[in-house]
Write a protein that holds these residues in place. Structure first.
Motif, short mmCIF file in Angstrom:
data_model
loop_
_atom_site.label_atom_id
_atom_site.label_comp_id
_atom_site.label_asym_id
_atom_site.label_seq_id
_atom_site.Cartn_x
_atom_site.Cartn_y
_atom_site.Cartn_z
N PHE A 243 6.57 21.67 -15.16
CA PHE A 243 6.00 21.41 -13.84
C PHE A 243 6.55 20.14 -13.23
O PHE A 243 6.63 20.02 -12.00
CB PHE A 243 4.47 21.36 -13.91
CG PHE A 243 3.82 22.70 -13.76
CD1 PHE A 243 3.57 23.23 -12.51
CD2 PHE A 243 3.48 23.45 -14.87
CE1 PHE A 243 2.98 24.47 -12.36
CE2 PHE A 243 2.89 24.70 -14.74
CZ PHE A 243 2.64 25.21 -13.49
N SER A 244 6.93 19.16 -14.06
CA SER A 244 7.52 17.93 -13.52
C SER A 244 8.88 18.17 -12.90
O SER A 244 9.38 17.34 -12.15
CB SER A 244 7.64 16.88 -14.62
OG SER A 244 6.37 16.43 -15.03
N MET A 245 9.51 19.31 -13.22
CA MET A 245 10.78 19.65 -12.59
C MET A 245 10.61 20.01 -11.12
O MET A 245 11.56 19.95 -10.35
CB MET A 245 11.41 20.82 -13.33
CG MET A 245 11.81 20.54 -14.77
SD MET A 245 13.24 19.48 -14.88
CE MET A 245 14.51 20.58 -14.23
N ILE A 246 9.39 20.38 -10.73
CA ILE A 246 9.12 20.74 -9.33
C ILE A 246 8.94 19.46 -8.53
O ILE A 246 8.11 18.62 -8.88
CB ILE A 246 7.86 21.61 -9.22
CG1 ILE A 246 7.99 22.86 -10.09
CG2 ILE A 246 7.61 22.01 -7.77
CD1 ILE A 246 6.75 23.71 -10.13
N PRO A 247 9.69 19.28 -7.45
CA PRO A 247 9.56 18.05 -6.67
C PRO A 247 8.18 17.93 -6.02
O PRO A 247 7.50 18.91 -5.74
CB PRO A 247 10.66 18.20 -5.60
CG PRO A 247 11.57 19.25 -6.10
CD PRO A 247 10.74 20.17 -6.94
N LEU A 318 12.61 30.96 -2.53
CA LEU A 318 13.09 31.33 -3.86
C LEU A 318 12.18 30.86 -4.99
O LEU A 318 12.59 30.85 -6.15
CB LEU A 318 14.50 30.76 -4.09
CG LEU A 318 15.61 31.31 -3.19
CD1 LEU A 318 16.90 30.57 -3.45
CD2 LEU A 318 15.80 32.80 -3.45
N GLY A 319 10.96 30.45 -4.67
CA GLY A 319 10.03 30.04 -5.70
C GLY A 319 10.46 28.74 -6.37
O GLY A 319 10.93 27.80 -5.70
N LEU A 320 10.32 28.67 -7.71
CA LEU A 320 10.62 27.45 -8.45
C LEU A 320 12.08 27.06 -8.30
O LEU A 320 12.39 25.88 -8.08
CB LEU A 320 10.28 27.66 -9.93
CG LEU A 320 10.64 26.51 -10.88
CD1 LEU A 320 9.94 25.24 -10.46
CD2 LEU A 320 10.31 26.88 -12.31
N LEU A 321 12.99 28.03 -8.41
CA LEU A 321 14.41 27.71 -8.27
C LEU A 321 14.70 27.14 -6.89
O LEU A 321 15.46 26.18 -6.75
CB LEU A 321 15.26 28.96 -8.52
CG LEU A 321 16.76 28.79 -8.32
CD1 LEU A 321 17.32 27.78 -9.31
CD2 LEU A 321 17.49 30.12 -8.46
N GLY A 322 14.08 27.73 -5.85
CA GLY A 322 14.29 27.22 -4.50
C GLY A 322 13.80 25.80 -4.34
O GLY A 322 14.45 24.97 -3.67
N ALA A 323 12.64 25.48 -4.93
CA ALA A 323 12.12 24.12 -4.85
C ALA A 323 13.04 23.13 -5.56
O ALA A 323 13.21 21.99 -5.11
CB ALA A 323 10.71 24.06 -5.45
N LEU A 324 13.64 23.55 -6.68
CA LEU A 324 14.56 22.67 -7.41
C LEU A 324 15.86 22.44 -6.64
O LEU A 324 16.38 21.33 -6.60
CB LEU A 324 14.87 23.28 -8.78
CG LEU A 324 13.70 23.36 -9.78
CD1 LEU A 324 14.15 24.09 -11.04
CD2 LEU A 324 13.19 21.99 -10.12
#
Length: 348
Positions: A243-247, A318-324
């Motif tokens: 979850f910390s990978m999500i900005p 794109l969900g998590l990938l899009g946020a990253l």
């Protein structure tokens, strides 16, 4: 404009629309594969600075690639080893805990309060019926557990595909970039290559910085949760890491999930949840003002408002990938605007 052959114009227009629809349908159909490829490219750009750093330490490129790839495989195997067995074991234990949880709920003061406030509502009977329903439907629960196991298996398969693609892209990133540069006209190739290298370097620094920040959260969470005897410290630490990978909101969401897990009767306690909540409140301040600025010092520089907009838009698409990917993409767009668009506008 004079139309000499309406049939030909209509046919060409129909073929153009059909080709556009075919491309859109292909993208929708292949969205999972494209997501895997995008994630692998994103990770490989983050690993490339590590390879370059090892090369500066007198490592041959092949040796640097082996060291980085072995480290990546070790990390992947470690996460699987920590999380999957615990999840499989706890599914059966959770089913066995149902009668005990039912008895604990019967003894909670809240049951007495609800019974006093709503005399016509037999709260204890409702809890007993709920426990009986769960006990009578163990088979359905077991099938649900099987579905969860299949979901975990699918996630691991996707992670394995991304891992294989990441290894390939990391090993051949230089040749891939050189091949792409050859597609650009010779007069603009040098400028394009310089701009592309700046973008890929900024993305790589961002990935390393984000992973470093997430690793700090995961390691410190594991240590603290083990000290306060929280349930499943390896799993909760893994949740904190991912979850910390999500900005922006990733650490907050992960902290809330972990605190709620510590509050579950039979697994944690209100005291454990209180300690976890206080710890994460303090940690989020330290991460925001100490860890993140130092780790991300050489990473991409994007204005705060644009970070929020990019993260929200990327997460929605794109969900998590899009946020990253959103923040380094925004940084790349800013770089292109500063070095290409603005200089051309000043020449007009």
């Amino acid at each position: 404009m004079k139309i000499s052959n309406p049939f030909r114009v209509g046919l060409i227009g129909t073929l153009g629309v059909g080709l556009g629809l075919l491309i859109i349908l292909s993208v929708v159909t292949l969205q999972t594969i494209l997501t895997y490829i995008g994630a692998a490219i994103f990770i490989s750009l983050g690993l490339d600075p590590l390879v370059s750093w090892l090369e500066k330490k007198q490592f041959p490129r092949w040796a640097a690639l082996i060291v980085v790839i072995v480290g990546l495989l070790t990390l992947f195997a470690g996460l699987v080893w920590m999380v999957v067995p615990i999840i499989i074991d706890q599914v059966s234990e959770l089913i066995a805990l149902i009668p005990g949880l039912q008895a604990q709920f019967q003894e909670y003061p809240l049951v007495e309060v609800l019974s006093d406030q709503f005399p016509g509502l037999d709260v204890r009977a409702i809890i007993a019926d709920a426990g009986k329903f769960l006990t009578d439907n163990i088979t359905d629960i077991g099938s649900g557990a099987i579905q969860v196991a299949f979901a975990i298996g699918s996630a691991l398969f996707g992670a394995l595909i991304i891992l294989i693609l990441t290894i390939y892209f990391t090993a051949s990133l230089g040749s891939i970039k050189r091949g792409l540069y050859q597609l650009v006209p010779a007069t603009k190739r040098e400028r394009f290559a310089d701009l592309a290298e700046q973008i890929t370097d900024s993305v790589g620094r961002y990935v390393i910085g984000q992973v470093g920040t997430a690793a700090c959260n995961g390691i410190l969470s594991f240590i603290f949760l083990s000290i306060i005897d929280a349930p499943f410290p390896p799993v909760l630490a893994t949740i904190a890491f991912f979850f910390s990978m999500i900005p922006l909101v990733g650490t907050l969401i992960g902290s809330i999930i972990i605190t709620l897990v510590c509050l579950i009767p039979g697994l944690g306690s209100p005291v454990t949840a209180l300690f976890a909540g206080i710890y994460y409140l303090i940690y989020m301040q330290i991460e925001a003002y100490v860890i993140s600025p130092n780790v991300m010092r050489r990473a991409v520089a994007v204005p705060g408002a644009l970070v929020v907009i990019a993260a929200l838009a990327g997460g929605s698409l794109l969900g998590l990938l899009g946020a990253l990917v959103a923040i380094p993409t925004a940084a790349a767009v800013l770089l292109i605007i500063k070095q290409v668009v603005i200089p051309r506008a000043n020449e007009l």
